[in-house]
Design a protein around this motif. Structure first.
Motif, short mmCIF file in Angstrom:
data_model
loop_
_atom_site.label_atom_id
_atom_site.label_comp_id
_atom_site.label_asym_id
_atom_site.label_seq_id
_atom_site.Cartn_x
_atom_site.Cartn_y
_atom_site.Cartn_z
N UNK A 94 0.85 -1.19 0.00
CA UNK A 94 0.00 0.00 0.00
C UNK A 94 0.89 1.24 0.00
N UNK A 95 0.39 2.33 -0.56
CA UNK A 95 1.07 3.61 -0.50
C UNK A 95 0.19 4.60 0.25
N UNK A 96 0.83 5.52 0.93
CA UNK A 96 0.15 6.52 1.75
C UNK A 96 0.61 7.90 1.29
N UNK A 97 -0.30 8.84 1.21
CA UNK A 97 0.04 10.22 0.88
C UNK A 97 -0.70 11.14 1.86
N UNK A 98 -0.07 12.27 2.17
CA UNK A 98 -0.71 13.20 3.09
C UNK A 98 0.22 14.31 3.51
N UNK A 99 0.04 14.78 4.74
CA UNK A 99 0.76 15.90 5.31
C UNK A 99 2.22 15.51 5.59
N UNK A 100 3.16 16.24 5.03
CA UNK A 100 4.59 15.92 5.15
C UNK A 100 5.03 15.76 6.60
N UNK A 101 5.87 14.74 6.82
CA UNK A 101 6.49 14.46 8.13
C UNK A 101 5.50 14.10 9.23
N UNK A 102 4.30 13.78 8.88
CA UNK A 102 3.26 13.46 9.88
C UNK A 102 3.24 11.96 10.13
N UNK A 103 3.06 11.54 11.38
CA UNK A 103 2.99 10.11 11.69
C UNK A 103 1.55 9.62 11.55
N UNK A 104 1.42 8.33 11.28
CA UNK A 104 0.11 7.73 11.09
C UNK A 104 0.12 6.31 11.65
#
Length: 165
Positions: A90-100
């Motif tokens: 899977x690939x994830x995209x979003x807010x830079x440097x943010x943990x999930x």
């Protein structure tokens, strides 16, 4: 009339309580801020899948695929020579440097009326998006094979979820 003017001014000043004296009130200006972040988006490449490979069932057992894609069998299940296994990706995209956080569910693979249950395990429980706002993870799992499962091709689905920490 001149003698009444100073007395009238004093009476006027004392009779009007609507004028507040200094020290009775103070006002300051506050600040407000807001930050809008990019939504977190999870994508599953079309060619990727959790592949348990090709095997014989014997009296039953398990097929395990690690999050790195390595396969192993347990009990009376045996891989067919040349069988390949693969972890899902899977690939994830979003807010830079943010943990999930990462969560996956189990599922079933079916062929006709027969279902075989499997569990999943992500390569990590959490991740951190890069400075470009991207990340990825893999998913392995364990398939429980019954000794009575008919031969055939089985397929199914499961869910993966990511959320900002």
């Amino acid at each position: 009339m001149n003698k009444f003017l100073p007395a009238a001014l004093i009476a006027l000043a004392a009779a009007d309580p609507a004028f507040a004296g200094s020290g009775n009130q103070s006002t300051a200006t506050g600040t407000a801020t807001a930050t809008i972040v990019a939504p977190i988006v999870l994508t599953h490449p079309a060619a990727a899948s959790l592949n348990f490979g090709r095997f014989t069932r014997g009296t039953g057992g398990t097929v395990t695929v690690s999050a790195a894609g390595a396969g192993s069998v347990g009990s009376d299940v045996t891989f067919i020579p040349g069988s390949t296994t693969a972890a899902d990706s899977f690939t994830v995209a979003g807010d830079a440097n943010r943990s999930y956080s990462i969560a996956t569910t189990g599922g079933n693979v079916t062929s006709g009326a027969t279902s075989l249950a499997f569990t999943t395990a992500a390569s990590a429980a959490t991740g951190t998006l890069s400075a470009a706002g991207t990340g990825s993870f893999t998913v392995g799992g364990t398939l429980t094979v019954t000794g009575t499962a008919p031969t055939g091709a089985y397929s199914g689905t499961y869910s993966a979820t990511v959320a900002y920490n």
